[in-house]
Design a protein around this motif. Structure first.
Motif, PDB file in Angstrom:
ATOM      1  N   SER A 134       0.852  -1.188   0.000  1.00 34.38           N
ATOM      2  CA  SER A 134       0.000   0.000   0.000  1.00 34.38           C
ATOM      3  C   SER A 134       0.888   1.238   0.000  1.00 34.38           C
ATOM      4  O   SER A 134       2.087   1.165   0.271  1.00 34.38           O
ATOM      5  N   GLY A 135       0.279   2.384  -0.277  1.00 31.41           N
ATOM      6  CA  GLY A 135       1.042   3.639  -0.335  1.00 31.41           C
ATOM      7  C   GLY A 135       1.803   3.920   0.947  1.00 31.41           C
ATOM      8  O   GLY A 135       2.971   4.308   0.917  1.00 31.41           O
ATOM      9  N   GLY A 136       1.137   3.703   2.093  1.00 38.09           N
ATOM     10  CA  GLY A 136       1.792   3.958   3.373  1.00 38.09           C
ATOM     11  C   GLY A 136       2.992   3.051   3.582  1.00 38.09           C
ATOM     12  O   GLY A 136       4.048   3.497   4.042  1.00 38.09           O
ATOM     13  N   MET A 137       2.838   1.782   3.231  1.00 43.09           N
ATOM     14  CA  MET A 137       3.944   0.839   3.402  1.00 43.09           C
ATOM     15  C   MET A 137       5.113   1.197   2.504  1.00 43.09           C
ATOM     16  O   MET A 137       6.274   1.115   2.903  1.00 43.09           O
ATOM     17  N   ARG A 138       4.793   1.603   1.288  1.00 43.59           N
ATOM     18  CA  ARG A 138       5.867   1.975   0.359  1.00 43.59           C
ATOM     19  C   ARG A 138       6.657   3.152   0.901  1.00 43.59           C
ATOM     20  O   ARG A 138       7.880   3.182   0.811  1.00 43.59           O
ATOM     21  N   SER A 161       2.329  13.425   0.807  1.00 43.39           N
ATOM     22  CA  SER A 161       1.318  14.207   0.098  1.00 43.39           C
ATOM     23  C   SER A 161       0.425  13.342  -0.787  1.00 43.39           C
ATOM     24  O   SER A 161      -0.687  13.726  -1.099  1.00 43.39           O
ATOM     25  N   ALA A 162       0.904  12.155  -1.167  1.00 44.20           N
ATOM     26  CA  ALA A 162       0.092  11.323  -2.064  1.00 44.20           C
ATOM     27  C   ALA A 162      -0.789  10.347  -1.295  1.00 44.20           C
ATOM     28  O   ALA A 162      -1.527   9.582  -1.896  1.00 44.20           O
ATOM     29  N   LEU A 163      -0.716  10.385   0.052  1.00 43.97           N
ATOM     30  CA  LEU A 163      -1.484   9.410   0.843  1.00 43.97           C
ATOM     31  C   LEU A 163      -2.853   9.972   1.226  1.00 43.97           C
ATOM     32  O   LEU A 163      -3.040  11.184   1.271  1.00 43.97           O
ATOM     33  N   ASP A 164      -3.782   9.071   1.506  1.00 41.00           N
ATOM     34  CA  ASP A 164      -5.096   9.541   1.956  1.00 41.00           C
ATOM     35  C   ASP A 164      -4.982  10.073   3.381  1.00 41.00           C
ATOM     36  O   ASP A 164      -4.032   9.787   4.098  1.00 41.00           O
ATOM     37  N   ALA A 165      -5.977  10.863   3.794  1.00 39.46           N
ATOM     38  CA  ALA A 165      -5.877  11.627   5.034  1.00 39.46           C
ATOM     39  C   ALA A 165      -5.601  10.748   6.253  1.00 39.46           C
ATOM     40  O   ALA A 165      -4.775  11.093   7.104  1.00 39.46           O
ATOM     41  N   LEU A 169      -2.107  10.717   8.550  1.00 38.90           N
ATOM     42  CA  LEU A 169      -2.023  11.002   9.974  1.00 38.90           C
ATOM     43  C   LEU A 169      -1.221   9.925  10.696  1.00 38.90           C
ATOM     44  O   LEU A 169      -0.331  10.226  11.495  1.00 38.90           O
ATOM     45  N   SER A 170      -1.506   8.669  10.401  1.00 43.06           N
ATOM     46  CA  SER A 170      -0.783   7.622  11.125  1.00 43.06           C
ATOM     47  C   SER A 170       0.692   7.608  10.713  1.00 43.06           C
ATOM     48  O   SER A 170       1.561   7.298  11.523  1.00 43.06           O
ATOM     49  N   MET A 171       0.976   7.986   9.475  1.00 43.15           N
ATOM     50  CA  MET A 171       2.374   8.059   9.051  1.00 43.15           C
ATOM     51  C   MET A 171       3.102   9.208   9.759  1.00 43.15           C
ATOM     52  O   MET A 171       4.274   9.108  10.092  1.00 43.15           O
ATOM     53  N   GLN A 172       2.365  10.318   9.982  1.00 45.11           N
ATOM     54  CA  GLN A 172       2.980  11.441  10.691  1.00 45.11           C
ATOM     55  C   GLN A 172       3.331  11.058  12.125  1.00 45.11           C
ATOM     56  O   GLN A 172       4.433  11.348  12.613  1.00 45.11           O
TER      57      GLN A 172
END
Lengths: 252, 249
Positions: A134-138, A161-165, A169-172
């Protein structure tokens, strides 16, 4: 950690006579997390290209750990906006790329990276290709790759910036955790005011071209912080001010 | 089961075509001009020893030699053109225009130069197969992502690292596509070469049967030539699946 002294820069292929960056001074201290905030096309990414060594300043000097290097290439960790994972390499092989470039033996590198992949919540995906993630994992793989470059200064160019909201947040939150744990210095480009406030100690605002000086805003929040801290009246006021400033920059 | 279903339409179509052909051939009933599929198979069986042990090895050798030289030559040229812009500017137009020359018309000259030896046929094969390999590999190098190159630079990568870790893997899918085109062309190249001057080989044998008005004898080696082409193609396909596992085709 990082100092800009009187930096001027302009792209060579450009016919424009006015420089993109003009006698800019900037200071980043060890262990800080600083956001560089500004609208798109304001020269934020050019700042990063100078710090990574992909571009050379026309005038002035950049000091890293108090030294001026002939080339900064290979001395600063850079995480690009798109994850830029190599589709032909597995997650494991993507992450260990910087170690491979340093000539570390593959066996050794694998051992080290496998441990970290587990820490990064990527166990079970070591031998998958990036297209499975998924985008977050990448982005987590991409961040791990940046960390493994071994540099103490990490430049993150709008990584979320390319991830969903929700993922963003969890990535931040995850990034803050990693930053506190690994004691790195992070420069973070964003155009998202909330993101800048939530993550950083200081915010530097890019104020139109040519970039001459960066306006500095201290974020009045302690650590660790949660996303609820952003609801504090003082912060809402600050956010309004920042948004107002940015809007003026765009309309000017 | 699912795989079998995917094969059903083409197999049906081929069967239908063979049936029509057979029926037509029987209706016309001039076997030295239009032999039916059954006649060709029977002839193939009758000629099996000379075809499989004399002419098939001769043609296979030409194809393999020609392809190997093409790959070596094509990839080297692509690497060289990628490394130097001057070389690219010098060679690229020449390579393109070399394809405008009707190689079939040139082939007799190679017979003049190399005689009836294997090399006249190999040269024809190389000339028509090196083009797809060179151009596709070169385009593959060019397709490397600029962003990834810059990322590698920020990691302190040198020229050699960028070539081996970025350019080569980027070019690999393109190279495989070029190779697919090349293997099918290689069969044609070998057959043309043999038509014009040879003492053995499937192309040569097919032509000899023509002079004897043996229709089925003309077709039998052609069937074998197609089988070689199909086998080579499948082999490259298999290789591609293995080398480009990440594409999950």
């Amino acid at each position: 950690m990082l100092q800009f002294r009187n930096i001027s820069f302009q792209y060579k292929h450009n016919d424009r006579t006015s420089p993109l960056i003009k006698s800019l001074d900037m200071n980043v201290h060890k262990g800080e997390l600083i956001s560089i905030l500004g609208p798109s096309g304001s020269g934020k990414s050019t700042l990063f290209r100078l710090i990574t060594g992909l571009e050379q300043p026309d005038a002035g000097e950049i000091r890293l750990d108090g030294r001026v290097f002939k080339s900064l290439l290979g001395r600063v960790g850079y995480m690009p906006q798109q994850d830029l994972l190599m589709p032909w390499r597995t997650v494991l092989d993507n992450a260990l790329l910087p170690l491979e470039l340093k000539g570390i033996k593959k066996e050794e590198a694998r051992k080290e990276v496998l441990k970290l992949l587990e820490e990064f919540g990527l166990s079970g995906f070591e031998y998958h290709f990036p297209s499975d993630l998924s985008g977050g994992m990448r982005q987590r793989v991409s961040f791990l790759r940046t960390i493994l470059s071994g540099a103490d200064l990490l430049l993150l160019d709008e990584p979320f910036s390319a991830l969903d909201a929700i993922t963003r947040l969890s990535m931040q939150e995850w990034l803050l955790l990693q930053w506190e744990k690994r004691k790195k210095t992070i420069l973070f480009i964003t155009h998202d005011v909330n993101e800048a406030l939530f993550l950083s100690d200081r915010i530097l605002i890019v104020n139109g071209t040519p970039v001459h000086n960066l306006e500095e805003v201290q974020v009045p929040l302690g650590r660790p912080r949660t996303i609820q801290d952003l609801n504090h009246p003082a912060l809402i006021q600050l956010k309004d001010d920042l948004l107002h400033q940015l809007r003026m920059k765009v309309s000017r | 089961m699912k795989k079998w279903k995917a094969f059903l339409p083409p197999v049906t179509l081929v069967m239908f075509f063979i049936f029509i052909w057979e029926a037509g051939a029987r209706a016309v009933n001039v076997s030295f001009i239009l032999p039916g599929p059954s006649g060709i198979i029977i002839r193939l069986w009758e000629l099996k020893e000379i075809l499989f042990f004399e002419h098939l090895p001769a043609t296979s050798l030409i194809i393999l030699l020609g392809l190997s030289i093409s790959v070596l030559l094509g990839v080297s040229l692509a690497v060289w053109m990628h490394a130097s812009q001057a070389v690219e500017r010098a060679f690229y137009p020449i390579i393109i225009s070399s394809q405008m020359i009707p190689i079939i018309a040139l082939a007799p000259i190679f017979v003049l130069w190399f005689g009836y030896s294997i090399w006249s046929k190999v040269v024809v094969t190389v000339l028509i197969t090196f083009f797809p390999i060179t151009v596709s590999t070169f385009d593959g190098f060019r397709s490397s992502s600029k962003e990834l190159k810059e990322l590698l630079l920020t990691m302190g990568a040198g020229k050699k690292d960028i070539f081996l870790k970025l350019n080569v893997p980027s070019a690999l899918p393109y190279f495989m596509s070029g190779l697919k085109v090349a293997v099918t062309l290689s069969v044609i190249g070998a057959a043309i070469g043999e038509w014009l001057g040879a003492q053995a080989g499937l192309g040569y044998f097919s032509r000899r049967m023509m002079t004897q008005f043996d229709g089925a004898g003309v077709f039998a080696p052609i069937v074998l030539l197609s089988v070689i082409g199909i086998c080579l193609f499948l082999l490259v396909n298999l290789l591609e699946k293995y080398v480009l596992k990440w594409r999950k085709i």
